[in-house]
Motif scaffolding. Sequence first.
Motif, short mmCIF file in Angstrom:
data_model
loop_
_atom_site.label_atom_id
_atom_site.label_comp_id
_atom_site.label_asym_id
_atom_site.label_seq_id
_atom_site.Cartn_x
_atom_site.Cartn_y
_atom_site.Cartn_z
N ALA A 199 0.81 -1.21 0.00
CA ALA A 199 0.00 0.00 0.00
C ALA A 199 0.83 1.25 0.00
CB ALA A 199 -0.94 -0.01 1.20
N SER A 217 1.48 3.76 -3.59
CA SER A 217 0.84 5.05 -3.75
C SER A 217 1.65 6.22 -3.24
CB SER A 217 -0.51 5.04 -3.02
OG SER A 217 -0.31 4.82 -1.63
N SER A 269 -0.37 7.92 2.14
CA SER A 269 -1.79 7.73 2.37
C SER A 269 -2.57 8.97 1.97
CB SER A 269 -2.04 7.42 3.85
OG SER A 269 -1.39 6.23 4.24
N VAL A 319 -5.63 5.28 -7.61
CA VAL A 319 -4.90 4.85 -6.41
C VAL A 319 -5.83 4.51 -5.26
CG1 VAL A 319 -2.76 6.06 -6.96
CG2 VAL A 319 -4.57 7.26 -5.70
N VAL A 320 -7.06 5.06 -5.28
CA VAL A 320 -8.00 4.89 -4.18
C VAL A 320 -9.29 4.32 -4.72
CG1 VAL A 320 -9.46 6.14 -2.53
CG2 VAL A 320 -7.04 6.72 -2.73
N ASP A 337 -6.60 0.50 -1.11
CA ASP A 337 -5.46 0.89 -1.95
C ASP A 337 -5.48 0.06 -3.23
OD1 ASP A 337 -2.47 0.37 -2.85
OD2 ASP A 337 -2.50 2.28 -1.78
#
Length: 671
Positions: free
Chosen positions: A131, A135, A138, A378-379, A455
């Motif tokens: 994760a 990316s 966060s 990415v999300v 993710d």
Amino acid sequence: MEGSDQSNPCAICLGGMDAGGGQAIFTAECSHTFHFHCISASVAHGHLVCPLCNSQWRELPFVRPEQPVPPALPQQPPMPRHEPIHHVQPPPIRRRPMHGVQPPLQPAEPAVFDDDEQVEPPSGVDGQGQAAAASGGSMVVVTHTEYSAVARDSSHDNFAVLVHVKAPGITGGEGSAGDATRASLDLVTVLDVSGSMSGEKLALLKQAMGFVIDNLRPHDRLSVVSFSNGAHRVTRLLRMSDAGKGLARSAVASLVARGGTNIAEGLRTAAKVLDERRHRNPVSSVILLSDGQDNYTMTRRGQGSIPNYEALVPPSFMRTATGDWSAPIHTFGFGNDHDAAAMHVIAEAASGTFSYIENEAVIQDAFAQCIGGLLTVVVQEARVAISCGHPGVRISSIKSGRYESSVDEDGRSASIAVGELYADEERRFLLFLAVPVADGDAETTLIKVSCGYHDAAGGADVNVTAEDTVLSRPEHVVDAERSIEVERERVRVEASEDIAAARAAAERGAHQEAVEILENRQRAVEQSEAARGGDPTSAALGAELREMRMRLASPASYLRSGRAYALAGISFHAQQRANWRSVEHQSAATGGMQTLSASVNSIAGASRVSSDAAAAEGTANDANETSSFATPAMRAMLLRSRKAREASAGQQQPEVGEETASSGPMEEVTK
């Protein structure tokens, strides 16, 4: 090859069809064309399916008498003598197509589309604990209060708080999509090939699809679906390896425009491709392009005359009652004759964006901007959760556009379903709170906000918690400063609501009312604190309202482009995601447009667009380029498309001494 037809190459060797070299040509039932010598060896070994779309063939290439019939081929039994002659159907006459035009044959497609090519994980991602690496961090979740302080003895019924979320960027890899770590994409393009798409339109569409194919990577997969009277899966889901790209290019080159417009059947075929695939990449999406109106499926609601556009959308693209996420459909209305209302409803129903391509020459740029986002998801399945801190605080309402939001009956908690985000993409949501008297407290904890999401590349579930939103409560407040972040979003939300109201007025023929709504809102935007402070987003919003006012001013302008422009604007604001809208440089909008048109070049480092390319596209500096919702990767992919088109134009008439932006990796372009 001299004298070859390069526009419709052999789908196996990708060589041109030699018009004068004596090469035999075989056109399959699925309309794909091959050199006879390329396909005969495959048939000789019993391979009776199209290598491009996997359709089962019932008719085989003609075998010359002097050549032995391959043993693997089943021999047809002779017709019994007692069979009545009138029951015998003559074999279809198969003629070599003239000038690369395929005969109007219906393909023999498999009953189930479970023949997708197996997915391949991108290098550097093992699917376990990736994760953070995938990316580059966060999500960021922050809040802004309308005022930083409120007097202790004061209460507010509609105190505004802005919840601002931003997706992480992508690290590593070459190109805008961070190929070493980004989530792989399953993309289905649903393309209108009705008769109105013939000529230059189809040529531009093929060029745009060529750009899309070139910018997909080996771990991405593409399926091409075409529709006219019916729909045809031109290619199965193919990995975009060198071989897969060659097959996809050949398939696109074989498209021919004819017939009517059956949008619903095209989407049903796309749903079948995605629903029945054996393998799945982490990200799935559909691109739908049409230049006309569905004349096969449309029904009317009740006794009224409003078309039931939702009938065009297959159920599998709709959000389920349990909130499951489906593949979004991003729709593109091509030219001024498409059904903008239908395309807008389809996009809204399937959580996609609606784009209006008024200037047909920029279709490649429109596709480029879209895939610049799709290649950087990415999300996924993001959901914002909000709870009140102080016992006396209540959530009154949420302004979340098309994102589903809910407030509990007691007003103590709420949630917003955000869904999918591209790298560096942002969302802003306005909350209105009831804030009580402080009762001597020095501060009031208004809300607590967190965001849970999946993710896309790493596969992990992540939860991010923002700092508590705290309001200072001094005894006295003098000239409290208003938050520019909250003010900017309030202005945008109010403008988006008036855009919808103006469009509704124009739809019922009240064009003067529509103009007045937009004039009043434009004046309010220009007088806002954000605009007076030089905020570029507010300046862009003012220019948008000015342009829209002109397009909604009369029945003729509304039917020609106003409806599409307004609906694209509604989609733009409701989704908070960049789409495509052309803006003519009319004198009434010159001031705002000139400010905006410089933005994309300054962001990407480009100097000027060649005069040839600018003339070809007509609206070289579209205002949507500078959308506050366009991510760096979307801008970079758009720049790459423009440079590709400029280079193509420059091959015919090069421009000496022109300074150009870098054509290297996307990270460099976006610095």
